[in-house]
Motif scaffolding. Structure first.
Motif, PDB file in Angstrom:
ATOM      1  N   UNK A  61       5.444   5.973 -16.736  1.00 16.35           N
ATOM      2  CA  UNK A  61       4.219   6.725 -17.014  1.00 16.35           C
ATOM      3  C   UNK A  61       4.248   7.336 -18.409  1.00 16.35           C
ATOM      4  N   UNK A  62       5.453   7.700 -18.859  1.00 18.55           N
ATOM      5  CA  UNK A  62       5.590   8.331 -20.169  1.00 18.55           C
ATOM      6  C   UNK A  62       6.008   7.350 -21.263  1.00 18.55           C
ATOM      7  N   UNK A  63       5.958   6.056 -20.943  1.00 17.62           N
ATOM      8  CA  UNK A  63       6.251   5.043 -21.945  1.00 17.62           C
ATOM      9  C   UNK A  63       7.708   4.964 -22.347  1.00 17.62           C
ATOM     10  N   UNK A  64       8.613   5.357 -21.446  1.00 19.92           N
ATOM     11  CA  UNK A  64      10.044   5.352 -21.758  1.00 19.92           C
ATOM     12  C   UNK A  64      10.727   4.128 -21.163  1.00 19.92           C
ATOM     13  N   UNK A  65      11.826   3.740 -21.768  1.00 20.03           N
ATOM     14  CA  UNK A  65      12.598   2.604 -21.273  1.00 20.03           C
ATOM     15  C   UNK A  65      13.203   2.939 -19.908  1.00 20.03           C
ATOM     16  N   UNK A  66      13.309   1.920 -19.056  1.00 11.10           N
ATOM     17  CA  UNK A  66      13.943   2.122 -17.748  1.00 11.10           C
ATOM     18  C   UNK A  66      15.295   1.418 -17.682  1.00 11.10           C
ATOM     19  N   UNK A  67      15.795   0.965 -18.821  1.00 10.17           N
ATOM     20  CA  UNK A  67      17.102   0.309 -18.846  1.00 10.17           C
ATOM     21  C   UNK A  67      18.190   1.295 -18.427  1.00 10.17           C
ATOM     22  N   UNK A  68      18.997   0.883 -17.468  1.00 15.45           N
ATOM     23  CA  UNK A  68      20.101   1.721 -17.012  1.00 15.45           C
ATOM     24  C   UNK A  68      19.703   2.837 -16.068  1.00 15.45           C
ATOM     25  N   UNK A  69      18.432   2.901 -15.679  1.00 16.43           N
ATOM     26  CA  UNK A  69      17.957   3.959 -14.784  1.00 16.43           C
ATOM     27  C   UNK A  69      18.066   3.485 -13.337  1.00 16.43           C
ATOM     28  N   UNK A  70      18.537   4.353 -12.469  1.00 18.61           N
ATOM     29  CA  UNK A  70      18.690   4.004 -11.059  1.00 18.61           C
ATOM     30  C   UNK A  70      17.340   3.654 -10.443  1.00 18.61           C
ATOM     31  N   UNK A  71      17.307   2.556  -9.670  1.00 17.80           N
ATOM     32  CA  UNK A  71      16.062   2.072  -9.080  1.00 17.80           C
ATOM     33  C   UNK A  71      15.845   2.540  -7.645  1.00 17.80           C
ATOM     34  N   UNK A  72      16.734   3.354  -7.110  1.00 13.29           N
ATOM     35  CA  UNK A  72      16.557   3.800  -5.726  1.00 13.29           C
ATOM     36  C   UNK A  72      15.288   4.638  -5.592  1.00 13.29           C
ATOM     37  N   UNK A  73      14.586   4.499  -4.475  1.00 18.75           N
ATOM     38  CA  UNK A  73      13.342   5.245  -4.293  1.00 18.75           C
ATOM     39  C   UNK A  73      13.594   6.691  -3.888  1.00 18.75           C
ATOM     40  N   UNK A  74      12.567   7.519  -4.048  1.00 21.66           N
ATOM     41  CA  UNK A  74      12.586   8.834  -3.422  1.00 21.66           C
ATOM     42  C   UNK A  74      12.549   8.632  -1.908  1.00 21.66           C
ATOM     43  N   UNK A  75      13.222   9.504  -1.179  1.00 25.18           N
ATOM     44  CA  UNK A  75      13.265   9.374   0.281  1.00 25.18           C
ATOM     45  C   UNK A  75      12.682  10.644   0.895  1.00 25.18           C
ATOM     46  N   UNK A  76      11.448  10.550   1.399  1.00 19.77           N
ATOM     47  CA  UNK A  76      10.847  11.709   2.059  1.00 19.77           C
ATOM     48  C   UNK A  76      11.553  11.968   3.391  1.00 19.77           C
ATOM     49  N   UNK A  77      11.605  13.239   3.772  1.00 20.17           N
ATOM     50  CA  UNK A  77      12.343  13.591   4.987  1.00 20.17           C
ATOM     51  C   UNK A  77      11.786  12.889   6.221  1.00 20.17           C
ATOM     52  N   UNK A  78      10.460  12.722   6.301  1.00 19.97           N
ATOM     53  CA  UNK A  78       9.886  12.078   7.485  1.00 19.97           C
ATOM     54  C   UNK A  78      10.306  10.613   7.591  1.00 19.97           C
ATOM     55  N   UNK A  79      10.536   9.964   6.453  1.00 24.92           N
ATOM     56  CA  UNK A  79      10.962   8.562   6.496  1.00 24.92           C
ATOM     57  C   UNK A  79      12.353   8.431   7.108  1.00 24.92           C
ATOM     58  N   UNK A  80      13.257   9.287   6.676  1.00 21.31           N
ATOM     59  CA  UNK A  80      14.630   9.175   7.155  1.00 21.31           C
ATOM     60  C   UNK A  80      14.735   9.618   8.614  1.00 21.31           C
ATOM     61  N   UNK A  81      13.917  10.605   9.012  1.00 23.20           N
ATOM     62  CA  UNK A  81      13.889  11.018  10.420  1.00 23.20           C
ATOM     63  C   UNK A  81      13.354   9.882  11.304  1.00 23.20           C
ATOM     64  N   UNK A  82      12.283   9.233  10.843  1.00 24.48           N
ATOM     65  CA  UNK A  82      11.708   8.131  11.620  1.00 24.48           C
ATOM     66  C   UNK A  82      12.705   6.991  11.767  1.00 24.48           C
ATOM     67  N   UNK A  83      13.372   6.645  10.671  1.00 23.88           N
ATOM     68  CA  UNK A  83      14.381   5.588  10.721  1.00 23.88           C
ATOM     69  C   UNK A  83      15.517   5.935  11.667  1.00 23.88           C
ATOM     70  N   UNK A  84      15.973   7.184  11.608  1.00 26.99           N
ATOM     71  CA  UNK A  84      17.095   7.602  12.452  1.00 26.99           C
ATOM     72  C   UNK A  84      16.782   7.379  13.926  1.00 26.99           C
ATOM     73  N   UNK A  85      15.571   7.739  14.337  1.00 25.47           N
ATOM     74  CA  UNK A  85      15.202   7.565  15.740  1.00 25.47           C
ATOM     75  C   UNK A  85      15.207   6.090  16.134  1.00 25.47           C
ATOM     76  N   UNK A  86      14.633   5.241  15.278  1.00 20.22           N
ATOM     77  CA  UNK A  86      14.550   3.820  15.636  1.00 20.22           C
ATOM     78  C   UNK A  86      15.929   3.167  15.631  1.00 20.22           C
ATOM     79  N   UNK A  87      16.774   3.536  14.670  1.00 18.82           N
ATOM     80  CA  UNK A  87      18.123   2.964  14.596  1.00 18.82           C
ATOM     81  C   UNK A  87      18.931   3.331  15.836  1.00 18.82           C
TER      82      UNK A  87
END
Length: 284
Positions: A61-87
Motif C-alpha cells: 500500500x505504501x509502495x515499499x519492497x516486500x523482498x525478505x518480508x514474512x508472508x504469513x497472514x494475520x490470524x484473527x482470534x475467531x479463526x484460530x478458535x474455529x479451527x481448534x474446534x474442528x481439529x
C-alpha cells in the motif's frame, strides 16, 4: 508478566501467544482488533518479524519492497478458535475411525510416514550453517597462509560471523524436533489408543482453552495452511518446542459455514465479513 522469546515462542497467560509459531520461526504478537463493547475486545495475532517490517499488504500500500518480508497472514482470534474446534472434533468424535486411520498411517513404519515440513526447514538451515562454518574455517586458513590481506580478512570475517549468528538463532526455533524413529511411530499409535479409550468430548460440544492447551503442542502458521501438532500424552503438558517427532496424520478444511456456525455460538464476538476457507494439517 510474560517473557517474550521471539524465536522460541513466549511464556504468556495467552493461549495463542504460547501456541502459535510463524513459518519464519518467530512467535506471534497479540494486538487489539476490535472492541464490540467496553467489556469485550477481539484480537489478532501477527508474526513478530512483521512488527519490525510491516505486513505485506501495508508495504504494498505504501509502495515499499516486500523482498525478505514474512508472508504469513494475520490470524484473527475467531479463526484460530474455529479451527481448534474442528481439529479436535475431527480427532475425538470418532475414536474408532481415528484409530483405524492412524493405524493405516503409522503402520507403514518410520520409512512410510510423512514427516513434518519443519524437519525439511531444519535440514535446510543446518546445511546453510555448515556451509558458513566451512567458509569461516577457509578464511582462517587463508589468513594464516597470508593468502589474503588483514583488512579483507577482517571484513569477510565479520560478514561470516554475522551470518553464522543469524543461522544459529534460526536453529533455536526448532527445539528438539527430529525425524520419527520406529519406536516413535509405534509409541504414537499406543498413546493414541490410550487417549481414545477415554475420548474427552465435552458435554456442551465445545473444547475449552484448557482442553486445547492439553491436546495441542502448537500451531505453525504458513502462508497457505496451519499445521496443528497434537499432544498424544496430555498429562505431560508442552508447547511447540516439545513436539518431538511429529508425523502427518490428516488434513481438513474449515469452511465459511463452519465459521458462521462458530459465530452463532459466540454472539459476543464481532462478526467477520471476510469468511474464507482455512486449511489445517494435523500432525501427531
Amino acid at each position: 508478566m510474560e517473557q517474550c522469546l521471539k524465536s522460541r515462542g513466549v511464556h504468556s497467560d495467552d493461549l495463542w501467544r504460547r501456541k502459535l509459531r510463524c513459518q519464519c520461526g518467530h512467535a506471534f504478537a497479540k494486538t487489539r482488533w476490535h472492541s464490540k463493547s467496553r467489556d469485550f475486545t477481539t484480537y489478532t495475532y501477527k508474526c513478530y518479524d512483521q512488527t519490525r517490517t510491516g505486513t505485506i499488504s501495508a508495504r504494498l500500500k505504501n509502495g515499499l519492497s516486500i523482498e525478505g518480508v514474512c508472508h504469513s497472514p494475520l490470524v484473527q482470534d475467531w479463526k484460530i478458535h474455529t479451527m481448534a474446534q474442528k481439529v479436535l472434533h475431527a480427532v475425538f468424535d470418532d475414536p474408532e475411525g481415528t484409530l483405524k486411520n492412524a493405524a493405516a498411517v503409522l503402520g507403514l513404519g518410520a520409512a512410510g510416514v510423512e514427516q513434518a515440513e519443519v524437519l525439511r526447514d531444519k535440514t535446510i538451515i543446518e546445511e546453510r550453517l555448515k556451509k558458513e562454518q566451512g567458509r569461516y574455517e577457509t578464511l582462517l586458513d587463508m589468513r594464516m597462509n597470508n593468502e589474503i590481506p588483514r583488512e579483507v580478512f577482517s571484513r569477510k570475517q565479520q560478514e561470516v560471523e554475522k551470518k553464522i549468528a543469524e543461522l544459529e538463532q534460526q536453529m533455536m526455533q526448532y527445539g528438539d524436533v527430529k525425524p520419527a524413529t520406529e519406536a516413535d511411530v509405534s509409541g504414537k499409535l499406543e498413546n493414541l489408543r490410550r487417549l481414545m479409550g477415554q475420548p474427552p468430548v465435552p458435554e456442551d460440544g465445545e473444547f475449552s482453552e484448557e482442553d486445547i492447551d492439553k491436546y495441542v503442542f502448537g500451531v505453525r502458521v504458513y502462508e497457505d495452511r496451519f499445521e496443528w501438532l497434537l499432544n498424544l500424552s496430555p498429562e505431560a503438558r508442552g508447547e511447540l518446542d516439545d513436539a518431538g517427532s511429529p508425523v502427518y496424520f490428516t488434513k481438513l478444511t474449515v469452511t465459511p459455514d463452519d465459521e458462521r456456525a462458530w459465530f452463532r455460538m459466540h454472539p459476543q464476538w464481532s462478526k467477520s465479513n471476510k469468511y474464507a476457507e482455512l486449511e489445517a494439517w494435523i500432525f501427531i
